[in-house]
Design a protein around this motif. Structure first.
Motif, PDB file in Angstrom:
ATOM      1  N   ILE A 159     -10.850  14.050   1.855  1.00  0.00           N
ATOM      2  CA  ILE A 159     -10.598  12.775   1.137  1.00  0.00           C
ATOM      3  C   ILE A 159      -9.973  11.925   2.265  1.00  0.00           C
ATOM      4  O   ILE A 159      -9.937  10.605   2.384  1.00  0.00           O
ATOM      5  CB  ILE A 159      -9.839  12.752   0.090  1.00  0.00           C
ATOM      6  CG1 ILE A 159      -9.901  11.390  -0.676  1.00  0.00           C
ATOM      7  CG2 ILE A 159      -8.376  12.969   0.376  1.00  0.00           C
ATOM      8  CD1 ILE A 159      -9.328  11.563  -2.016  1.00  0.00           C
ATOM      9  N   VAL A 195     -11.841   8.762   3.812  1.00  0.00           N
ATOM     10  CA  VAL A 195     -11.721   7.607   2.976  1.00  0.00           C
ATOM     11  C   VAL A 195     -10.673   6.700   2.871  1.00  0.00           C
ATOM     12  O   VAL A 195     -10.464   5.497   2.981  1.00  0.00           O
ATOM     13  CB  VAL A 195     -12.198   7.991   1.559  1.00  0.00           C
ATOM     14  CG1 VAL A 195     -12.338   6.829   0.568  1.00  0.00           C
ATOM     15  CG2 VAL A 195     -13.569   8.769   1.509  1.00  0.00           C
ATOM     16  N   ILE A 196      -9.623   7.515   2.787  1.00  0.00           N
ATOM     17  CA  ILE A 196      -8.156   6.922   2.715  1.00  0.00           C
ATOM     18  C   ILE A 196      -7.683   6.197   3.838  1.00  0.00           C
ATOM     19  O   ILE A 196      -7.243   5.100   3.796  1.00  0.00           O
ATOM     20  CB  ILE A 196      -7.037   7.864   2.237  1.00  0.00           C
ATOM     21  CG1 ILE A 196      -7.478   8.212   0.887  1.00  0.00           C
ATOM     22  CG2 ILE A 196      -5.786   7.038   2.187  1.00  0.00           C
ATOM     23  CD1 ILE A 196      -6.506   9.491   0.409  1.00  0.00           C
ATOM     24  N   ILE A 197      -7.934   6.761   4.988  1.00  0.00           N
ATOM     25  CA  ILE A 197      -7.394   6.012   6.091  1.00  0.00           C
ATOM     26  C   ILE A 197      -8.465   4.887   6.673  1.00  0.00           C
ATOM     27  O   ILE A 197      -8.151   4.301   7.686  1.00  0.00           O
ATOM     28  CB  ILE A 197      -6.766   6.952   7.362  1.00  0.00           C
ATOM     29  CG1 ILE A 197      -8.075   7.699   7.653  1.00  0.00           C
ATOM     30  CG2 ILE A 197      -5.819   7.633   6.912  1.00  0.00           C
ATOM     31  CD1 ILE A 197      -7.982   8.195   9.035  1.00  0.00           C
ATOM     32  N   SER A 198      -9.526   4.781   6.158  1.00  0.00           N
ATOM     33  CA  SER A 198     -10.028   3.682   5.987  1.00  0.00           C
ATOM     34  C   SER A 198      -9.893   2.295   5.431  1.00  0.00           C
ATOM     35  O   SER A 198      -9.925   1.248   5.714  1.00  0.00           O
ATOM     36  CB  SER A 198     -11.832   3.647   5.962  1.00  0.00           C
ATOM     37  OG  SER A 198     -11.925   3.779   4.413  1.00  0.00           O
ATOM     38  N   SER A 199      -8.839   2.723   4.560  1.00  0.00           N
ATOM     39  CA  SER A 199      -8.207   1.586   3.637  1.00  0.00           C
ATOM     40  C   SER A 199      -6.512   1.399   4.123  1.00  0.00           C
ATOM     41  O   SER A 199      -6.088   0.162   4.058  1.00  0.00           O
ATOM     42  CB  SER A 199      -8.080   2.097   2.185  1.00  0.00           C
ATOM     43  OG  SER A 199      -9.339   2.295   1.800  1.00  0.00           O
ATOM     44  N   VAL A 200      -5.859   2.498   4.626  1.00  0.00           N
ATOM     45  CA  VAL A 200      -4.618   2.282   4.852  1.00  0.00           C
ATOM     46  C   VAL A 200      -4.461   2.870   6.317  1.00  0.00           C
ATOM     47  O   VAL A 200      -5.107   3.632   6.762  1.00  0.00           O
ATOM     48  CB  VAL A 200      -3.638   3.012   4.119  1.00  0.00           C
ATOM     49  CG1 VAL A 200      -3.880   2.658   2.532  1.00  0.00           C
ATOM     50  CG2 VAL A 200      -3.704   4.694   4.115  1.00  0.00           C
ATOM     51  N   LYS A 219       0.803  -1.266  -0.258  1.00  0.00           N
ATOM     52  CA  LYS A 219      -0.018   0.135  -0.030  1.00  0.00           C
ATOM     53  C   LYS A 219       0.810   1.362  -0.064  1.00  0.00           C
ATOM     54  O   LYS A 219       0.498   2.150  -0.728  1.00  0.00           O
ATOM     55  CB  LYS A 219      -0.829   0.190   1.119  1.00  0.00           C
ATOM     56  CG  LYS A 219      -1.956  -0.964   0.807  1.00  0.00           C
ATOM     57  CD  LYS A 219      -3.152  -0.674   2.214  1.00  0.00           C
ATOM     58  CE  LYS A 219      -4.176  -1.566   2.055  1.00  0.00           C
ATOM     59  NZ  LYS A 219      -4.881  -1.713   3.281  1.00  0.00           N
ATOM     60  N   THR A 238       1.616  12.093  -9.638  1.00  0.00           N
ATOM     61  CA  THR A 238       0.852  13.416  -9.866  1.00  0.00           C
ATOM     62  C   THR A 238       1.626  14.645  -9.938  1.00  0.00           C
ATOM     63  O   THR A 238       1.401  15.490 -10.634  1.00  0.00           O
ATOM     64  CB  THR A 238      -0.152  13.728  -8.606  1.00  0.00           C
ATOM     65  OG1 THR A 238       0.423  13.375  -7.283  1.00  0.00           O
ATOM     66  CG2 THR A 238      -1.456  12.540  -8.787  1.00  0.00           C
ATOM     67  N   LEU A 273       0.172   6.307   4.912  1.00  0.00           N
ATOM     68  CA  LEU A 273      -0.167   7.604   4.119  1.00  0.00           C
ATOM     69  C   LEU A 273       0.853   8.563   4.382  1.00  0.00           C
ATOM     70  O   LEU A 273       1.080   9.096   3.333  1.00  0.00           O
ATOM     71  CB  LEU A 273      -1.468   8.100   4.626  1.00  0.00           C
ATOM     72  CG  LEU A 273      -2.102   9.333   3.752  1.00  0.00           C
ATOM     73  CD1 LEU A 273      -2.071   8.795   2.203  1.00  0.00           C
ATOM     74  CD2 LEU A 273      -3.336   9.864   4.175  1.00  0.00           C
ATOM     75  N   ARG A 297       1.312   7.338  -6.352  1.00  0.00           N
ATOM     76  CA  ARG A 297       0.124   8.248  -6.796  1.00  0.00           C
ATOM     77  C   ARG A 297       1.117   9.585  -6.433  1.00  0.00           C
ATOM     78  O   ARG A 297       0.996  10.705  -7.171  1.00  0.00           O
ATOM     79  CB  ARG A 297      -0.582   8.279  -5.736  1.00  0.00           C
ATOM     80  CG  ARG A 297      -1.845   9.375  -6.328  1.00  0.00           C
ATOM     81  CD  ARG A 297      -2.924   9.503  -5.313  1.00  0.00           C
ATOM     82  NE  ARG A 297      -2.587  10.596  -4.227  1.00  0.00           N
ATOM     83  CZ  ARG A 297      -2.792  11.792  -4.546  1.00  0.00           C
ATOM     84  NH1 ARG A 297      -3.454  12.258  -5.404  1.00  0.00           N
ATOM     85  NH2 ARG A 297      -2.260  12.790  -3.729  1.00  0.00           N
ATOM     86  N   GLU A 298       1.457   9.773  -5.208  1.00  0.00           N
ATOM     87  CA  GLU A 298       2.156  10.927  -4.828  1.00  0.00           C
ATOM     88  C   GLU A 298       3.430  11.406  -5.956  1.00  0.00           C
ATOM     89  O   GLU A 298       3.608  12.772  -6.041  1.00  0.00           O
ATOM     90  CB  GLU A 298       3.007  11.074  -3.544  1.00  0.00           C
ATOM     91  CG  GLU A 298       1.899  10.654  -2.216  1.00  0.00           C
ATOM     92  CD  GLU A 298       0.848  11.845  -2.182  1.00  0.00           C
ATOM     93  OE1 GLU A 298       1.282  12.983  -2.468  1.00  0.00           O
ATOM     94  OE2 GLU A 298       0.007  11.402  -1.374  1.00  0.00           O
ATOM     95  N   ILE A 349       1.972   2.062  -3.480  1.00  0.00           N
ATOM     96  CA  ILE A 349       0.513   2.566  -4.388  1.00  0.00           C
ATOM     97  C   ILE A 349       0.605   4.003  -3.918  1.00  0.00           C
ATOM     98  O   ILE A 349       0.451   5.005  -4.778  1.00  0.00           O
ATOM     99  CB  ILE A 349      -0.657   1.709  -3.818  1.00  0.00           C
ATOM    100  CG1 ILE A 349      -0.772   0.405  -4.454  1.00  0.00           C
ATOM    101  CG2 ILE A 349      -1.709   2.699  -4.635  1.00  0.00           C
ATOM    102  CD1 ILE A 349      -1.706  -0.390  -3.780  1.00  0.00           C
ATOM    103  N   ILE A 350       0.688   4.387  -2.505  1.00  0.00           N
ATOM    104  CA  ILE A 350       0.567   5.689  -2.253  1.00  0.00           C
ATOM    105  C   ILE A 350       1.740   6.635  -2.672  1.00  0.00           C
ATOM    106  O   ILE A 350       1.746   7.668  -3.343  1.00  0.00           O
ATOM    107  CB  ILE A 350       0.464   5.949  -0.613  1.00  0.00           C
ATOM    108  CG1 ILE A 350      -0.786   5.345  -0.123  1.00  0.00           C
ATOM    109  CG2 ILE A 350       0.824   7.333  -0.495  1.00  0.00           C
ATOM    110  CD1 ILE A 350      -0.624   5.062   1.536  1.00  0.00           C
TER     111      ILE A 350
END
Lengths: 312, 446
Positions: free
Chosen positions: B212, B215-220, B3, B14, B225, B10-11, B6-7
Motif C-alpha cells: 500500500i 499508493v500512500i507516498i504518491s499522496s504524502v 496530512k 486503528t 508518513l 489513522r494510526e 490525518i495519518i
C-alpha cells in the motif's frame, strides 16, 4: 496542448542508470501508453511524475509549469504493486486514502458511496479488506485512484490480476474517464490493451526512449508493404511472375481456400502488383498487413539491441 | 501538516480500537491492583478463621504461656498422653494438636504439631516464637539477668535521612520510595520504547509487504508518513498510561476500602493521589504495627516532598525523546526489510544500548549521584531510562535540561537519517539489505 512533459530527465541509482535523457510529451485528453520491457525504467519515470523520487537532471512540467508538491492533488496513481491495509474496514480505508488526496471527509464519503454503488461494493463498506476477494480489492483501489477526479491519471499495469470481466469493466471506465476529459498515462507491456485504448505511445528500452508518437502514425511508419491475398487459380501461375519488385513470403493451399503473403519492394505500388496478378488468377481479397503493436515492440526492442533507431 | 494529522489519526484510531488495546487497558490496572491487594487480602483471609490449638505439654513450661490473638486460641489439655490425644484428634474440634516434650529446654526438635491440614506458617511462627521467648527468659534468668533489664536493653533504630539543600531547607529523604518510583519509571520507559518501537516497525513492514506504500507516498511525503506513524503509536502508549493511571486509581479508591477497611484509614492520610503513587500504595498495604505506621507517615510525607510536576514533565520529555529516537530507528529498519524475520541483523545495535541502560539503571538506583549515573543519564541512548530512574531522588535542573537538549538534538539528527533510509527502503523489494546498502541510502541525494 501537452498536459505533462519531461525534458531530458535522467535518474541514476547507485549501480545503474534508470533513465537516460528521457523526454516525453503527454497530450491533454488522450490516453498515453508508456511501453517498455521489464526493467526499462517505466516505473522510475512514473515515480518521478508522482514526485516519489526526483530526477537527477532534466525538468518535469505539468500544465505548462514546473511540477510542484500541490500537483499530487491533480494526479491519480494506481501502482503496479498495489495493496490495502488488510485489517482495516473498507469504508474507513477508502476515506483515509481520499483524505490524503485532499478531499474532505464528507466529500469523500459522498463520492465513495456513488462509486461503491456503481461497482456493487456498498454491502462491503463495513467489512475488513481481508474478507474481500482480490477482484473487489482491485475495484476499491481503482475507485480511490480516480475519486478525487484528477486531471492526470496514471495506471501502471492496470489489468494485471484482473479477471476478463473486471478487466473489461476497467477498460470501459478508463474510456469513460477519457471522454470526461481526463488524461491517462497507461504503463504496460500488454500490447493488446495498448491497441485497444491508447492514442499515443512512448517506448522506453534500457533507460532510453526509443520511439514515440501517435499509434496510427507509428503503425504507418512501421508498415512493411506486406499484403495478404486470397485467390482462385493456380499458385504456379503466380510464382512464374517472380521479379525483384516483390517476394512471396508464404503461401497456403487447401480445397476451399488459397492464400499467399507478399512483400513489395522498390516502391512497387500495390495497384501495379494487382494489375499484374489479375492477369493470372481471380482475386478474392487483397489486404495490407498492418503491423500489430506487438510486432513493432519486438522489432524496435530487438533492433535497439544493435543500433538505436530514430523515428518521426 | 494537515496530512500528518490525518495519518496520526489513522494510526491512533486503528490501534486504540483494537480488542488487544482494550484488553491491555483493563488487564493492566487489574494486574497492578492485584499486585497491591492480593498479599494483604490473603493475609487477612487466613486470620479470619478461628483456630483452636490443643496443647499437650509434658514439660509443664508452657502452661498458659501462649499469647492468644483474635483468631488463634489455645486449650491446655489436662494430661499429656500424646498417643491418646493423637488417636482422638480427628473427632475433636481442634485445628491442631501441639505436643511439647519434656526435653524441650535442651532439644530443639522436641515440639510437634499434629493436624489434619497443613498448619499455616503464621501459626507455626506464633507457636515457636512463644516457646523461644519462654525458654530465653528462663535461660537469661539462669544467668542472673532480670526481665526488666532485658526490656531496657532491647533497642530499635530507624534512620530518617534528611537532605540539606543550599537554601538551608531540610527535606526528609525516603530512599525506598524514590527507589520504587525510579524503578517503576525506568522500566516503564524501557518497555514502552521497545513495545511501541516494534509496533512502529511492524507497521512499516506491514505497509511495505501490503504494497500500500506506493499508493500512500504518491499522496504524502515519506517523511510525513513516518512521522505520522511514530507520533500516532506514541500517543497510543500515552493513552494507555493514562487509562492505566485512571483505572488503577479507580480500583484503588473503590475496591480497596471494600476489601480492607483498615487501609482506608491509612490512605486518607495520603496527600497526593496520583498514579505515580502506586509504588507507595503497594507498600502501604503492609500494616499495621505502631512503628510501621510512623514509617508510613514518613513515607507519605516524602511523597509530598517529591516534585510530581518535575517528574511528570520530565517523563513526557524523556519518554517522547527516547521514544522518537528509537522509533525512528525501528522505522528505518522496518523499511529496509521485507519481513519481520529479516530484522534480526539490524536489531542488535538498537537493543544493546537499551539493555545497557537497564543494567546501568540498577546500579544508578543504588547510587543516584555517582559519575556513572551522571554519564548514563547524559548519553542520549541511555538517558531516557537512566534519567527517569534518577529523577525521583532529585536531580539538579541544569542536568535535566542538558540531558533533555542532548536527547532532543540526537533524536532530530537520527530521525533525519532514519527518514533518508526509510524513503529509499520502503520502495525496495526482494533484496536482502546489508549495512553497506543502508549507508548508500543514507547518502542518496533524493
Amino acid at each position: 496542448m501537452d498536459i505533462f512533459k519531461t525534458e531530458e530527465v535522467t535518474k541514476q541509482f547507485a549501480n545503474h542508470l534508470a533513465l537516460n535523457k528521457v523526454s516525453i510529451q503527454v497530450p491533454q485528453g488522450q490516453i498515453f501508453g508508456l511501453l517498455g520491457p521489464n526493467g526499462a525504467g517505466k516505473t522510475t519515470l512514473i515515480r518521478i511524475i508522482n514526485q516519489i523520487t526526483a530526477p537527477d537532471s532534466g525538468s518535469v512540467w505539468f500544465k505548462g509549469r514546473p511540477l510542484n508538491a500541490n500537483d499530487v492533488y491533480n494526479i491519480g496513481y494506481l501502482p503496479e504493486e498495489r495493496g490495502l491495509y488488510k485489517k482495516m474496514k473498507v469504508g474507513d480505508q477508502a476515506i483515509y486514502l481520499a483524505q490524503l488526496k485532499g478531499l474532505s471527509r464528507p466529500e469523500a464519503i459522498k463520492k465513495l458511496k456513488f462509486w461503491f454503488d456503481k461497482f456493487d461494493l456498498l454491502p462491503w463498506w463495513n467489512k475488513k479488506v481481508e474478507e474481500l476477494s482480490k477482484g473487489m480489492q482491485q475495484k476499491i483501489q481503482f475507485i480511490v485512484t480516480i475519486l478525487h477526479e484528477p486531471e492526470l491519471l496514471i495506471f501502471d499495469e492496470p489489468f494485471s490480476g484482473f479477471d476478463p470481466i473486471n478487466a473489461n469493466l476497467l477498460k470501459q471506465e478508463i474510456l469513460n474517464l477519457k471522454s470526461k476529459g481526463s488524461t491517462i498515462i497507461f504503463s504496460t507491456h500488454n500490447m493488446a490493451s495498448v491497441e485497444a485504448v491508447c492514442d499515443h505511445i512512448a517506448l522506453i528500452n534500457k533507460s532510453q526512449k526509443i520511439l514515440d508518437g501517435s499509434v496510427a502514425q507509428i503503425k504507418q511508419d512501421f508498415k512493411l508493404h506486406q499484403f495478404e491475398c486470397s485467390y482462385l487459380g493456380e499458385f504456379s501461375d503466380i510464382d512464374r511472375l517472380a521479379s525483384d519488385n516483390f517476394s512471396i513470403l508464404e503461401h497456403n493451399e487447401n480445397p476451399e481456400y488459397k492464400y499467399f503473403k507478399v512483400e513489395l519492394h522498390n516502391n512497387y505500388s500495390n495497384n501495379e502488383f494487382l494489375s499484374l496478378l489479375m492477369q493470372k488468377v481471380t482475386i478474392r481479397s487483397f489486404n495490407e498487413v498492418i503491423p500489430s503493436m506487438d510486432d513493432i515492440f519486438i522489432r524496435v526492442v530487438q533492433n535497439d539491441a544493435t543500433n538505436p533507431i530514430e523515428t518521426v | 501538516m494537515n496530512k500528518i494529522a490525518i495519518i496520526i489519526s489513522r494510526e491512533y484510531l486503528t490501534r486504540v480500537r483494537k480488542k488487544s488495546f482494550l484488553i491491555m487497558s483493563i488487564l493492566g490496572p487489574l494486574f497492578f491492583a492485584g499486585l497491591m491487594i492480593t498479599p494483604a487480602w490473603i493475609a487477612q483471609m487466613e486470620d479470619k478463621e478461628e483456630k483452636i490449638i490443643a496443647v499437650a505439654d509434658s514439660s509443664h513450661l508452657m502452661l498458659g504461656e501462649f499469647p492468644e490473638t483474635d483468631y488463634i486460641k489455645f486449650e491446655y489439655l489436662p494430661n499429656a498422653d500424646i498417643q491418646y490425644h493423637k488417636e482422638h484428634f480427628l473427632e475433636s474440634k481442634y485445628y491442631a494438636l501441639l505436643y511439647i516434650s519434656h526435653v524441650v529446654a535442651s532439644s530443639p526438635n522436641a515440639v510437634h504439631l499434629y493436624s489434619d491440614k497443613s498448619p499455616s506458617l503464621g501459626v507455626q511462627m506464633h507457636i515457636s516464637n512463644a516457646i523461644e521467648k519462654r525458654l530465653e527468659r528462663d535461660k537469661l534468668k539462669a544467668f542472673g539477668i532480670e526481665e526488666g533489664v532485658l526490656a531496657a536493653v532491647k533497642t530499635n533504630i530507624s534512620i530518617r535521612s534528611v537532605k540539606l539543600s543550599k537554601t538551608g531547607e531540610e527535606k526528609v529523604n525516603n530512599f525506598n520510595l524514590a527507589m520504587v518510583l525510579g524503578y517503576l519509571m525506568g522500566f516503564l520507559v524501557y518497555f514502552t520504547i521497545f513495545f511501541s518501537g516494534s509496533q512502529v516497525m511492524r507497521g512499516v513492514i506491514e505497509e511495505k509487504t501490503n504494497r500500500i506504500i506506493e499508493v500512500i507516498i504518491s499522496s504524502v511525503k515519506p517523511f510525513q508518513l513516518m512521522m505520522g506513524k511514530i507520533i500516532g503509536v506514541g500517543l497510543v502508549a500515552l493513552t494507555q498510561f493514562l487509562l492505566w493511571g485512571v483505572l488503577t486509581l479507580a480500583i484503588y479508591t473503590a475496591v480497596i476500602p471494600m476489601v480492607m477497611p483498615d487501609v482506608k484509614e491509612l490512605s486518607k492520610k495520603a496527600p497526593v493521589e496520583n498514579f505515580m503513587d502506586t509504588g507507595s500504595s503497594m507498600q502501604s498495604q503492609v500494616p499495621v504495627s505502631e512503628d510501621l505506621n510512623a514509617e508510613l507517615s514518613d513515607m507519605l510525607g516524602a511523597l509530598n516532598d517529591i516534585n510530581f510536576g518535575v517528574i511528570l514533565i520530565s517523563f513526557l520529555i524523556f519518554y517522547f525523546g527516547g521514544y522518537f529516537l528509537y522509533a525512528s530507528l525501528f522505522a528505518a529498519i522496518g523499511s529496509a526489510v521485507d519481513s519481520e524475520a529479516d530484522t534480526q541483523q539490524f536489531m542488535l545495535p538498537i537493543t544493546l544500548p537499551m539493555i545497557i541502560a537497564i543494567i546501568a539503571m540498577v546500579n544508578v538506583i543504588q547510587n543516584p549521584e555517582s559519575p556513572l549515573a551522571f554519564w548514563f543519564s547524559m548519553i542520549p541512548f541511555t538517558s531516557p531510562v537512566v534519567m527517569m530512574a534518577r529523577i525521583p531522588f532529585g536531580v539538579p535542573y541544569e542536568q535535566i535540561i542538558l540531558s533533555a537538549i542532548l536527547l532532543i538534538g540526537t533524536f532530530v539528527l537520527f530521525t533525519w537519517m532514519a527518514a533518508k533510509v526509510y524513503r529509499t527502503g520502503i520502495l525496495m523489494y526482494g533484496k536482502k539489505t546489508s549495512w553497506k546498502e543502508l549507508w548508500k541510502w543514507l547518502t542518496y541525494k533524493n
